[in-house]
Write an enzyme that holds these catalytic residues in place. Structure first.
Site, mmCIF file in Angstrom:
data_model
loop_
_atom_site.group_PDB
_atom_site.id
_atom_site.type_symbol
_atom_site.label_atom_id
_atom_site.label_comp_id
_atom_site.label_asym_id
_atom_site.label_seq_id
_atom_site.Cartn_x
_atom_site.Cartn_y
_atom_site.Cartn_z
ATOM 1 N N GLU A 99 53.441 37.283 43.081
ATOM 2 C CA GLU A 99 53.015 38.586 42.568
ATOM 3 C C GLU A 99 51.901 39.118 43.462
ATOM 4 O O GLU A 99 50.967 38.391 43.791
ATOM 5 C CB GLU A 99 52.513 38.443 41.127
ATOM 6 C CG GLU A 99 51.898 39.693 40.537
ATOM 7 C CD GLU A 99 51.366 39.453 39.126
ATOM 8 O OE1 GLU A 99 51.924 38.587 38.412
ATOM 9 O OE2 GLU A 99 50.378 40.111 38.737
ATOM 10 N N GLU B 187 44.281 46.733 40.122
ATOM 11 C CA GLU B 187 44.140 46.702 38.674
ATOM 12 C C GLU B 187 42.739 47.192 38.338
ATOM 13 O O GLU B 187 41.757 46.732 38.903
ATOM 14 C CB GLU B 187 44.329 45.288 38.123
ATOM 15 C CG GLU B 187 45.737 44.744 38.300
ATOM 16 C CD GLU B 187 45.873 43.321 37.773
ATOM 17 O OE1 GLU B 187 46.380 43.147 36.652
ATOM 18 O OE2 GLU B 187 45.446 42.398 38.493
#
Length: 267
Positions: free
Chosen positions: A143, A148
């Protein structure tokens, strides 16, 4: 004196902007733009590239919906929204969120992907731009978290996850994440460069950190040399970001464009 100080401050900001802009332009001369998405459609996004992310059971997707109120095309921007669920009576979720991904439609590898986006703040808001392996399950496939952001923060997180970092817990050798400053009131550009032996992360064309392939006897340290699809989503709540304040909703994530570059061949 105040007027003179203000002029100096503005001149300093202008110089910094010109320096960063010049530096980034010089860097990108080594790359060729091979694909871009400008979200210029008046109604709906390009379904040949993007799909709405379906509801799941994890913190990041447990409020995902295909409800139209969580999606908009506005002045050349894709708008993804997080809202209180007042109207979908057959859906027991207290909140609804919008997200898109290119799974099964558009993949990326061996290049630089950039996304320009504006992130509205709210308590419990967790917008993210990230990538997952097209042909392998998580965490083995890896990933890549390009961005974020939590709540009202002026920083964002950039991280990699894999069998090596998640299952074996080996996050410090090499370092698997970094934080970087953003301008919370403006659009920011987030990028990752994908190489066979490393991932390099950027915020507004400023390098934040590099995750390298290393020699190790442990499994799954660098699964990133394969095709990945892109996810862009407006998330709400969860164990990391914390509780949601419904009084601060709706919250929006405005996506201006996505660009993918590949390095120019050396003649």
């Amino acid at each position: 004196m105040k007027h003179y100080t203000s002029l100096l401050f503005i001149s300093s900001l202008l110089f910094c902007w010109m320096f960063i802009s010049c530096k980034s332009t010089q860097r990108l001369t080594d790359w060729s733009l091979v694909w871009e998405e400008n979200f210029n459609q008046k109604k709906g996004f390009n379904e040949q590239v993007w799909s709405k992310i379906p509801r799941g059971g994890a913190d990041w997707d447990n409020y995902m919906t295909d409800f139209d109120s969580c999606y908009a095309m506005r002045k050349g921007k894709l708008v993804l929204r997080g809202i209180v669920n007042h109207t979908q009576l057959n859906d027991t979720a207290p909140y609804l969120t919008g997200g898109v991904y290119s799974k099964g439609k558009k993949v990326f590898s061996d290049g630089r992907i950039e996304i320009r986006v504006k992130l509205d703040p709210a308590k419990g808001a967790w917008p993210a731009i990230w990538m997952l392996a097209e042909n392998a399950d998580w965490p083995v496939g890896g990933e890549i978290d390009i961005m974020e952001r939590l709540n009202h923060d002026s920083i964002v997180y950039q991280t990699v996850h894999s069998y090596y970092t998640y299952t074996l817990g080996l996050r410090e050798y090499p370092k698997s994440g970094s934080k970087g400053m953003i301008d919370p009131d403006c659009y920011n550009v987030f990028a990752v460069e994908m190489y066979p032996d490393s991932l390099s992360f950027y915020i507004n064309n400023i390098h934040t950190f590099t995750y390298p392939r290393i020699q190790t006897i442990e499994k799954g340290q660098y699964p990133f040399n394969q095709p990945f699809y892109l996810l862009i989503d407006m998330q709400l709540g969860g164990s990391w970001v914390g509780t949601v304040d419904p009084k601060e909703l709706p919250v929006e994530m405005k996506v201006d464009w996505v660009r993918f570059y590949q390095q120019k061949s050396i003649k």
